[in-house]
Design an enzyme around this catalytic site. Structure first.
Site, short mmCIF file in Angstrom:
data_model
loop_
_atom_site.label_atom_id
_atom_site.label_comp_id
_atom_site.label_asym_id
_atom_site.label_seq_id
_atom_site.Cartn_x
_atom_site.Cartn_y
_atom_site.Cartn_z
N GLU A 132 20.52 -32.96 27.32
CA GLU A 132 20.62 -31.66 28.00
C GLU A 132 22.06 -31.15 28.02
OE1 GLU A 132 17.16 -32.51 31.33
OE2 GLU A 132 19.15 -33.33 31.62
N LYS B 99 28.15 -29.79 31.06
CA LYS B 99 28.00 -31.23 30.92
C LYS B 99 26.97 -31.50 29.83
CE LYS B 99 25.70 -33.88 34.00
NZ LYS B 99 25.46 -34.62 35.25
N ARG C 213 28.63 -37.58 41.68
CA ARG C 213 28.26 -36.22 42.13
C ARG C 213 26.81 -36.14 42.58
NH1 ARG C 213 23.83 -34.64 39.31
NH2 ARG C 213 24.08 -33.07 37.69
N ALA D 238 21.24 -47.88 38.20
CA ALA D 238 22.65 -47.48 38.11
C ALA D 238 23.08 -46.52 39.22
CB ALA D 238 22.90 -46.84 36.74
N ASP E 297 12.40 -52.34 44.24
CA ASP E 297 12.41 -52.03 42.81
C ASP E 297 11.34 -52.90 42.15
OD1 ASP E 297 14.84 -50.83 40.70
OD2 ASP E 297 13.30 -52.14 39.85
N GLY F 298 12.74 -38.01 39.60
CA GLY F 298 11.90 -37.15 38.76
C GLY F 298 12.70 -35.92 38.40
N ASP F 299 13.11 -35.82 37.15
CA ASP F 299 14.02 -34.73 36.81
C ASP F 299 13.78 -34.17 35.42
OD1 ASP F 299 14.91 -36.88 35.39
OD2 ASP F 299 16.99 -36.78 36.04
N LYS G 113 7.78 -36.02 34.40
CA LYS G 113 8.43 -37.18 35.05
C LYS G 113 8.60 -36.87 36.53
CE LYS G 113 12.81 -39.74 34.31
NZ LYS G 113 14.04 -39.01 34.62
N VAL H 169 17.09 -32.27 41.18
CA VAL H 169 17.04 -32.55 39.73
C VAL H 169 18.44 -32.59 39.11
CG1 VAL H 169 14.70 -31.68 39.37
CG2 VAL H 169 16.62 -30.09 39.21
#
Ligand code: NAD
Length: 349
Positions: free
Chosen positions: A66, A79, A122, A149, A171, A236-237, A241, A303
């Site tokens: 992206e 980015k 961020r 991560a 997890d 979910g982004d 997903k 997202v």
């Protein structure tokens, strides 16, 4: 708009991964998360000044690449970021990124930087800044579902900005939870590793879902979510997903960054186009209400939006200018006579 000196422009300050790590240690992770959250909140306050567009996504069967651009009229940033859930099995990161800030007056870049670490910071700063506005007052316990991560960054930002000091981890791979426990031991948390997501959310006022799977997963079902909690759903982004059962969306008040992007990529992709959401910048400016009752379920369908990266780029630029945390990169051809690009090439032969 100020006119920069020509001699400043030829070399672009570049922050490598090594220098970003030095910078983070120099500032301190907690201090940097707070600083980033302040920059992000400031930019959300002036939301209407920005050029906004949903990010430009190139999907494949295994992931997404992206570009995320935006501008406030003075500076322009973008980015490059990928999302490849299968990568960790191959010893690679799910998410990697780099970014660039440019001066709108000249169009010349003023900063090129690694953004894999910066994205984790961020994203966490955004989650915690939003939770500061939406989570129930005094929320001290967070369920952290997905311990990859992003997770330590998320937990640390929630501690610094919202006062979370108890983590309940889940997890599907217990080694990820053990890694988180190891990394955050001695950093001011009580940490409990749980065997199921149901166990993890017991007593939690904030639930963060940050899992990576390229499918419509159901990390949380409706009956798991009690009244009054704040859900920080950031895993979910992208299209196809998601992490939450759609019934949760109908019970919760849903807060988003930029609806045209979130409707395609977020949890609300499961809902019709007319589904009502509140834009987070309006809560921050006071134009819309955030949490109004103790029993309300607030849901941040995060997202990741370009303005958050722009804020992070601004923050890094302000910290590295004139320091040895950046190298000067010979990235822009700069002939003495601007029209003699070919002559410059010939003279180098
Ligand atoms: P990661 O691969 O390092 O970690 C993901 C973890 O989720 C893994 O430990 C995995 O075992 C776990 N997991 C997968 N399915 C699960 C399930 N059903 N239940 C519990 N755990 C499960 O990835 P990461 O870098 O931590 O990123 C996590 C997600 O966050 C990714 O989908 C990424 O795209 C997204 N992300 C969003 C933003 C944003 O701004 N919203 C920013 C960065 C990353």
């Amino acid at each position: 708009m100020t006119k920069p000196l020509a001699s400043d422009l030829a070399y672009v300050p570049f922050v490598s991964v090594e220098n970003m790590m030095r910078l983070i240690h120099h500032i301190g992770v907690e201090e940097m998360l707070q600083g980033l959250a302040n920059y992000i909140e400031d930019d959300f306050r002036r939301w209407e000044k920005f050029d906004k567009t949903p990010r430009v996504a190139s999907h494949s069967e295994v992931g997404v690449i992206e570009l995320m651009p935006t501008s406030d009229g003075e500076a322009y940033g973008f980015k490059y970021v990928n999302g490849h859930p299968k990568n960790t099995k191959e010893g690679l990161q799910t998410v990697t990124a780099f970014g660039l800030l440019a001066d709108v007056y000249t169009g010349y870049p003023v900063l090129l930087t690694e953004m894999t670490l910066l994205t984790a910071l961020r994203t966490a700063a955004t989650s915690a800044m939003v939770a500061k506005h939406l989570a129930p007052k005094g929320a001290g316990t967070m369920a952290m579902i997905g311990n990859g991560a992003q997770s330590e960054f998320q937990a640390t930002a929630m501690k610094v900005i919202c006062g979370v000091d108890h983590l309940r981890l889940y997890d599907i791979d217990v080694r990820a939870s053990e890694k988180l426990l190891h990394n955050l031991t001695g950093r001011g948390f009580q940490i409990t590793i749980c065997k199921t997501p149901e166990e993890a959310i017991e007593g939690a006022q904030i639930i963060t879902t940050c899992t990576a799977d390229k499918q419509n997963a159901t990390i949380l079902t409706d009956n798991m979510v009690g009244a009054g909690v704040h859900i920080n759903a950031i895993g979910g982004d992208c299209p196809g997903k998601t992490e939450l059962h759609r019934d949760i969306l109908t019970r919760a008040d849903v807060f988003v960054e930029y609806p045209p992007q979130t409707r395609v990529e977020g949890e609300i992709q499961q809902m019709p186009e007319a589904f009502v959401v509140t834009e987070m910048w309006e809560v921050i400016t006071g134009a819309a209400q955030g949490r109004v009752s103790d029993r309300q379920i607030t849901l941040f369908d995060g997202v990741g939006f370009a303005i958050e990266d722009f804020s992070a780029l601004r923050y890094v630029r302000d910290r590295v200018q004139g320091t040895d945390y950046c190298q000067q990169l010979d990235m822009l051809a700069d002939p003495d006579d601007p029209r003699d690009l070919f002559g410059m090439l010939l003279r180098a032969g």
